[in-house]
Scaffold this motif. Structure first.
Motif, PDB file in Angstrom:
ATOM      1  N   ARG A 176       3.218  -2.601   4.040  1.00  0.00           N
ATOM      2  CA  ARG A 176       3.019  -3.906   3.405  1.00  0.00           C
ATOM      3  C   ARG A 176       2.503  -4.952   4.382  1.00  0.00           C
ATOM      4  NH1 ARG A 176       7.259  -7.472   4.040  1.00  0.00           N
ATOM      5  NH2 ARG A 176       6.717  -8.481   2.075  1.00  0.00           N
ATOM      6  N   SER A 177       1.942  -4.496   5.467  1.00  0.00           N
ATOM      7  CA  SER A 177       1.443  -5.455   6.439  1.00  0.00           C
ATOM      8  C   SER A 177       0.206  -4.888   7.103  1.00  0.00           C
ATOM      9  CB  SER A 177       2.511  -5.723   7.498  1.00  0.00           C
ATOM     10  OG  SER A 177       2.680  -4.571   8.292  1.00  0.00           O
ATOM     11  N   ASN A 237       0.876  -1.169   0.000  1.00  0.00           N
ATOM     12  CA  ASN A 237       0.000   0.000   0.000  1.00  0.00           C
ATOM     13  C   ASN A 237       0.912   1.218   0.000  1.00  0.00           C
ATOM     14  OD1 ASN A 237      -2.493  -1.556   0.453  1.00  0.00           O
ATOM     15  ND2 ASN A 237      -1.540  -2.002   2.423  1.00  0.00           N
ATOM     16  N   LEU A 238       0.610   2.175  -0.847  1.00  0.00           N
ATOM     17  CA  LEU A 238       1.518   3.293  -1.087  1.00  0.00           C
ATOM     18  C   LEU A 238       0.837   4.620  -0.772  1.00  0.00           C
ATOM     19  CD1 LEU A 238       2.599   1.741  -4.424  1.00  0.00           C
ATOM     20  CD2 LEU A 238       4.171   2.081  -2.535  1.00  0.00           C
ATOM     21  N   PHE A 239       1.604   5.520  -0.205  1.00  0.00           N
ATOM     22  CA  PHE A 239       1.068   6.800   0.245  1.00  0.00           C
ATOM     23  C   PHE A 239       2.024   7.929  -0.133  1.00  0.00           C
ATOM     24  CE2 PHE A 239      -2.037   4.950   3.261  1.00  0.00           C
ATOM     25  CZ  PHE A 239      -1.516   3.675   3.418  1.00  0.00           C
ATOM     26  N   TRP A 240       1.452   9.102  -0.351  1.00  0.00           N
ATOM     27  CA  TRP A 240       2.210  10.337  -0.363  1.00  0.00           C
ATOM     28  C   TRP A 240       1.608  11.259   0.696  1.00  0.00           C
ATOM     29  CZ3 TRP A 240       6.659  12.019  -2.460  1.00  0.00           C
ATOM     30  CH2 TRP A 240       7.219  11.291  -3.512  1.00  0.00           C
ATOM     31  N   TYR A 241       2.479  11.732   1.579  1.00  0.00           N
ATOM     32  CA  TYR A 241       2.091  12.709   2.592  1.00  0.00           C
ATOM     33  C   TYR A 241       2.793  14.029   2.297  1.00  0.00           C
ATOM     34  CZ  TYR A 241      -0.170   9.366   5.764  1.00  0.00           C
ATOM     35  OH  TYR A 241      -1.024   8.440   6.331  1.00  0.00           O
ATOM     36  N   VAL A 242       2.166  15.127   2.724  1.00  0.00           N
ATOM     37  CA  VAL A 242       2.764  16.448   2.546  1.00  0.00           C
ATOM     38  C   VAL A 242       2.807  17.154   3.901  1.00  0.00           C
ATOM     39  CG1 VAL A 242       0.531  17.520   1.964  1.00  0.00           C
ATOM     40  CG2 VAL A 242       2.654  18.623   1.253  1.00  0.00           C
ATOM     41  N   LYS A 273      -3.322   8.006  -1.860  1.00  0.00           N
ATOM     42  CA  LYS A 273      -2.864   6.659  -1.530  1.00  0.00           C
ATOM     43  C   LYS A 273      -3.308   5.687  -2.606  1.00  0.00           C
ATOM     44  CE  LYS A 273      -6.824   5.324   1.332  1.00  0.00           C
ATOM     45  NZ  LYS A 273      -7.270   4.929   2.706  1.00  0.00           N
ATOM     46  N   TYR A 274      -2.562   4.592  -2.703  1.00  0.00           N
ATOM     47  CA  TYR A 274      -2.910   3.516  -3.611  1.00  0.00           C
ATOM     48  C   TYR A 274      -2.880   2.203  -2.846  1.00  0.00           C
ATOM     49  CZ  TYR A 274      -2.620  -0.137  -7.036  1.00  0.00           C
ATOM     50  OH  TYR A 274      -2.862  -1.293  -7.733  1.00  0.00           O
ATOM     51  N   PHE A 275      -3.945   1.380  -3.036  1.00  0.00           N
ATOM     52  CA  PHE A 275      -3.877   0.037  -2.488  1.00  0.00           C
ATOM     53  C   PHE A 275      -4.365  -1.015  -3.475  1.00  0.00           C
ATOM     54  CE2 PHE A 275      -7.608   2.222  -0.875  1.00  0.00           C
ATOM     55  CZ  PHE A 275      -8.646   1.365  -1.134  1.00  0.00           C
ATOM     56  N   SER A 276      -5.156  -0.616  -4.471  1.00  0.00           N
ATOM     57  CA  SER A 276      -5.583  -1.575  -5.494  1.00  0.00           C
ATOM     58  C   SER A 276      -6.288  -0.795  -6.600  1.00  0.00           C
ATOM     59  CB  SER A 276      -6.526  -2.640  -4.917  1.00  0.00           C
ATOM     60  OG  SER A 276      -7.747  -2.051  -4.525  1.00  0.00           O
TER      61      SER A 276
END
Lengths: 113, 114
Positions: A95-96, A32-37, A49-52
């Motif tokens: 990832r968990s 699972n991928l995120f960008w924070y600012v 965010k991306y998860f699927s």
């Protein structure tokens, strides 16, 4: 070692320029991928965010990011930056199911008016 | 109506002292975290609690002891402070442990050890 890498440490752009910030991770399997600012003097907030699903994710304030699984990348983009986009940008991977976010080193974006 | 709040915002202290940082969230979340941001702005997780139970305990010196009296609070106590503890400490919360859950961050506590 498992890691998240942001290639650009400090980016300086003029207003209206296009932005792309790189993020690569070294984990296999589902992520699972995120960008924070983090705007100056403020707390971190989620940009997107991306998860699927669709690998092109749209976030707040005109930001988007593309997940490319084969390249282990999740680059952040914005077609035209504004002075108010000046901030620190952090890529993060989870990832968990422990909530453990692994952050990249961050990129300082400075937009000149 | 701050979602995740921390006190104090700034903390300046001498080496060897013991200090605490408090965190509260009013989002009704089950999970809370402590992160450390060093001078190069690198963020690293230290601890997480889910329903008052310790879930993540990274390789943090045992001088650091988190305490969660209830789901809405996660405090961080640091004994025998060292120069290297100087950093910004962020508290965060999320509605569970799921990997897709967004974490909401507090404003940070800047700790300076002299």
């Amino acid at each position: 070692a498992q890691s998240v890498s942001q290639h650009n440490h400090h980016v300086i752009l003029s207003e209206a320029a296009s932005l792309e910030l790189g993020c690569n991770y070294s984990y296999g399997g589902t992520v699972n991928l995120f960008w924070y600012v983090q705007y100056p003097g403020q707390h971190l907030q989620l940009l997107l965010k991306y998860f699927s699903g669709d690998p092109l994710v749209k976030g707040i304030k005109g930001f988007e990011a593309e997940f490319i699984k084969s390249k282990f990348s999740f680059n952040l983009r914005k077609p035209s930056v504004q002075w108010s986009d000046t901030a620190e940008y952090f890529c993060a991977v989870n990832r968990s199911n422990t909530g453990k976010l692994i952050f990249g080193q961050g990129t300082t974006l400075q937009v000149k008016p | 109506d701050t979602a995740v709040s921390q006190t104090p915002k700034y903390l300046v202290t001498q080496m060897g002292n013991d200090k605490s940082i408090k965190c509260e969230q009013n989002l009704g979340h089950d999970t809370m975290y402590w992160y450390k941001q060093d001078s190069k702005k690198f963020l690293k997780i230290m601890f997480s609690y889910n329903n008052k139970e310790l879930i993540i305990n990274e390789t943090v010196p045992n001088r650091f002891s988190p305490k969660s009296p209830d789901k809405a609070h996660l405090n961080l106590h640091i004994n025998s402070l060292e120069l290297g503890d100087s950093a910004v400490y962020f508290c965060a919360s999320s509605p569970g442990l799921a990997g897709v859950a967004e974490q909401f961050f507090g404003p940070g506590t800047r700790l300076t050890v002299l």
